[in-house]
Design a protein around this motif. Structure first.
Motif, mmCIF file in Angstrom:
data_model
loop_
_atom_site.group_PDB
_atom_site.id
_atom_site.type_symbol
_atom_site.label_atom_id
_atom_site.label_comp_id
_atom_site.label_asym_id
_atom_site.label_seq_id
_atom_site.Cartn_x
_atom_site.Cartn_y
_atom_site.Cartn_z
ATOM 1 N N ASN A 135 91.813 -54.229 -1.185
ATOM 2 C CA ASN A 135 93.198 -53.786 -1.066
ATOM 3 C C ASN A 135 93.211 -52.332 -1.512
ATOM 4 O O ASN A 135 93.581 -52.000 -2.630
ATOM 5 N N ASN A 136 92.774 -51.453 -0.610
ATOM 6 C CA ASN A 136 92.471 -50.077 -0.976
ATOM 7 C C ASN A 136 92.906 -49.147 0.145
ATOM 8 O O ASN A 136 92.744 -49.451 1.325
ATOM 9 N N SER A 137 93.452 -48.012 -0.241
ATOM 10 C CA SER A 137 93.964 -47.058 0.756
ATOM 11 C C SER A 137 92.862 -46.235 1.405
ATOM 12 O O SER A 137 93.143 -45.375 2.242
ATOM 13 N N GLY A 138 91.611 -46.486 1.043
ATOM 14 C CA GLY A 138 90.502 -45.785 1.686
ATOM 15 C C GLY A 138 89.731 -44.909 0.724
ATOM 16 O O GLY A 138 90.077 -44.756 -0.444
ATOM 17 N N GLY A 139 88.649 -44.311 1.210
ATOM 18 C CA GLY A 139 87.809 -43.458 0.389
ATOM 19 C C GLY A 139 86.424 -44.051 0.212
ATOM 20 O O GLY A 139 86.084 -45.072 0.816
ATOM 21 N N THR A 140 85.636 -43.413 -0.624
ATOM 22 C CA THR A 140 84.262 -43.846 -0.862
ATOM 23 C C THR A 140 84.122 -44.368 -2.279
ATOM 24 O O THR A 140 84.529 -43.707 -3.235
ATOM 25 N N VAL A 141 83.562 -45.540 -2.418
ATOM 26 C CA VAL A 141 83.274 -46.099 -3.737
ATOM 27 C C VAL A 141 81.762 -46.078 -3.933
ATOM 28 O O VAL A 141 81.001 -46.141 -2.979
ATOM 29 N N SER A 142 81.350 -45.961 -5.190
ATOM 30 C CA SER A 142 79.916 -45.796 -5.476
ATOM 31 C C SER A 142 79.456 -46.757 -6.548
ATOM 32 O O SER A 142 80.216 -47.139 -7.432
ATOM 33 N N VAL A 143 78.177 -47.104 -6.452
ATOM 34 C CA VAL A 143 77.504 -47.908 -7.467
ATOM 35 C C VAL A 143 76.274 -47.139 -7.914
ATOM 36 O O VAL A 143 75.450 -46.746 -7.078
ATOM 37 N N VAL A 144 76.164 -46.846 -9.216
ATOM 38 C CA VAL A 144 74.974 -46.161 -9.728
ATOM 39 C C VAL A 144 73.757 -47.043 -9.466
ATOM 40 O O VAL A 144 73.739 -48.221 -9.810
ATOM 41 N N SER A 145 72.735 -46.467 -8.813
ATOM 42 C CA SER A 145 71.598 -47.292 -8.404
ATOM 43 C C SER A 145 70.267 -46.879 -9.016
ATOM 44 O O SER A 145 69.351 -47.695 -9.119
ATOM 45 N N SER A 146 70.117 -45.606 -9.435
ATOM 46 C CA SER A 146 68.821 -45.210 -9.981
ATOM 47 C C SER A 146 68.910 -43.912 -10.768
ATOM 48 O O SER A 146 69.837 -43.117 -10.600
ATOM 49 N N PHE A 147 67.908 -43.731 -11.658
ATOM 50 C CA PHE A 147 67.717 -42.493 -12.404
ATOM 51 C C PHE A 147 66.380 -41.918 -11.963
ATOM 52 O O PHE A 147 65.361 -42.608 -12.002
ATOM 53 N N VAL A 148 66.388 -40.673 -11.513
ATOM 54 C CA VAL A 148 65.193 -40.091 -10.901
ATOM 55 C C VAL A 148 64.759 -38.836 -11.659
ATOM 56 O O VAL A 148 65.579 -37.952 -11.920
ATOM 57 N N ARG A 149 63.469 -38.786 -12.013
ATOM 58 C CA ARG A 149 62.876 -37.565 -12.567
ATOM 59 C C ARG A 149 61.930 -36.996 -11.508
ATOM 60 O O ARG A 149 60.929 -37.629 -11.162
ATOM 61 N N ALA A 150 62.257 -35.820 -11.003
ATOM 62 C CA ALA A 150 61.464 -35.213 -9.940
ATOM 63 C C ALA A 150 60.167 -34.632 -10.497
ATOM 64 O O ALA A 150 59.982 -34.508 -11.717
ATOM 65 N N THR A 151 59.260 -34.261 -9.596
ATOM 66 C CA THR A 151 57.970 -33.713 -10.020
ATOM 67 C C THR A 151 58.115 -32.381 -10.751
ATOM 68 O O THR A 151 57.246 -32.005 -11.531
ATOM 69 N N ASN A 152 59.219 -31.667 -10.507
ATOM 70 C CA ASN A 152 59.436 -30.391 -11.195
ATOM 71 C C ASN A 152 60.153 -30.561 -12.531
ATOM 72 O O ASN A 152 60.512 -29.594 -13.193
ATOM 73 N N GLY A 153 60.396 -31.812 -12.928
ATOM 74 C CA GLY A 153 61.001 -32.078 -14.227
ATOM 75 C C GLY A 153 62.509 -32.250 -14.205
ATOM 76 O O GLY A 153 63.097 -32.647 -15.214
ATOM 77 N N THR A 154 63.158 -31.945 -13.072
ATOM 78 C CA THR A 154 64.617 -32.104 -13.004
ATOM 79 C C THR A 154 64.968 -33.585 -12.897
ATOM 80 O O THR A 154 64.202 -34.388 -12.361
ATOM 81 N N VAL A 155 66.133 -33.924 -13.426
ATOM 82 C CA VAL A 155 66.579 -35.319 -13.400
ATOM 83 C C VAL A 155 67.899 -35.427 -12.641
ATOM 84 O O VAL A 155 68.664 -34.466 -12.563
ATOM 85 N N SER A 156 68.133 -36.599 -12.060
ATOM 86 C CA SER A 156 69.372 -36.833 -11.319
ATOM 87 C C SER A 156 69.671 -38.324 -11.276
ATOM 88 O O SER A 156 68.789 -39.150 -11.482
ATOM 89 N N VAL A 157 70.935 -38.637 -11.040
ATOM 90 C CA VAL A 157 71.381 -40.020 -10.911
ATOM 91 C C VAL A 157 71.758 -40.264 -9.454
ATOM 92 O O VAL A 157 72.542 -39.509 -8.872
ATOM 93 N N LYS A 158 71.188 -41.300 -8.854
ATOM 94 C CA LYS A 158 71.464 -41.629 -7.461
ATOM 95 C C LYS A 158 72.466 -42.776 -7.394
ATOM 96 O O LYS A 158 72.496 -43.644 -8.269
ATOM 97 N N THR A 159 73.291 -42.767 -6.348
ATOM 98 C CA THR A 159 74.297 -43.810 -6.184
ATOM 99 C C THR A 159 74.190 -44.451 -4.800
ATOM 100 O O THR A 159 73.672 -43.847 -3.859
#
Length: 296
Positions: A135-159
């Motif tokens: 029962n939603n007027s629209g848009g994008t909903v997200s679920v946190v799915s992973s934590f990623v550490r790249a080879t260059n040391g940077t980190v990010s959260v994927k959804t």
């Protein structure tokens, strides 16, 4: 030559005892803590890697919790869709009954009205943690799915994202949109708003039946989409759990003490300590033998 000022034998024995005591201190620390690398001084490289990976594992633990929340949201939405399918099936049965001759269509409409209100109640109630996906007027909903550490040391959260549109919500915030709120293709009335009465013709009922079938098809598609998303979240949850275990295992290989080895080492060091004490005692007593040379 024996000197009473410089006892080289005692000095050597004392140095040996100091070395044994130092080694024993390290072994006892490993035995008591279970770690062979407990601080940076033990092995700076391994300590640095282990500390970073322990931090990442805490982030993965948070991801696992977030996946649990996401799974609960999906489960709630799926439950609502599944219940709504049952209710629409009941409406379909009432329309079939309305096709019979001599049936009081006004009485059937009373039952249909209750079912229509139940549909909206189901959609309104399908909320988890303040989010309602059906029962939603629209848009994008997200679920946190992973934590990623790249080879260059940077980190990010994927959804994992899910786009809410009029084709995959039961209602669009009101009773005028979504799968159940849009105008019927045949009847020209939404599944939530149509009525039947004494003047309703068989052609009108057939048109409503067509719209009900269309709604059921769309709802089945929505249930399938939510089921696929549910499966993906379940797979990701299992993967995150296994990944966390693998990281823990990897950290253990770097810093954990081998207790069998440390136990054997401790026994050997205790023996060495006893021998070093005895050697020091002998070295200290050797100087006293000089006193016999001065006895008359």
């Amino acid at each position: 030559m024996t000197s009473i000022l410089t006892n080289t034998s005692a000095m050597a024995a004392l140095q040996s005892l100091r070395t044994v005591n130092s080694n024993m201190k390290e072994t006892q620390a490993a035995v008591s803590s279970g770690l062979r690398v407990g601080k940076a001084a033990d092995n700076a490289a391994y300590w640095s890697i282990a500390t970073t990976m322990k931090s990442d594992n805490k982030a993965l633990s948070a991801v696992s919790d977030a996946l649990g929340v996401g799974a609960a949201k999906i489960d709630t939405a799926y439950t609502a869709v599944d219940s709504a399918i049952d209710v629409v099936g009941e409406i379909k049965a009432k329309l079939v009954a309305a096709s019979e001759k001599g049936v009081d269509k006004n009485k059937l409409q009373d039952e249909i009205t209750q079912l229509q209100q139940q549909l909206y109640s189901v959609a309104q109630s399908a909320s988890f943690n303040g989010e309602n996906w059906v029962n939603n007027s629209g848009g994008t909903v997200s679920v946190v799915s992973s934590f990623v550490r790249a080879t260059n040391g940077t980190v990010s959260v994927k959804t994992t994202d899910y786009n809410l549109t009029s084709s995959n919500t039961l209602f669009n915030g009101t009773t005028s949109g979504g799968i159940l709120g849009t105008a019927g293709v045949k009847s020209g009335k939404s599944l939530f708003a149509f009525t039947i009465g004494a003047t309703t013709t068989q052609g009108d009922i057939d048109n409503l039946m067509t719209d009900v079938e269309s709604a059921l098809k769309n709802m089945t598609t929505l249930g399938s989409q939510l089921g696929s998303l549910q499966k993906r979240v379940d797979i990701q949850t299992s993967f995150v759990s296994k990944l966390s275990d693998s990281i823990d295992s990897g950290i253990g290989r770097l810093v954990d003490a081998n207790m069998e080895e440390e136990s054997s080492k401790l026994t050997a060091l205790q023996t060495q300590q006893q021998l070093a004490v005895q050697s020091l005692s002998i070295a200290n007593s050797s100087a006293q033998s000089i006193l016999t040379l001065f006895k008359g």
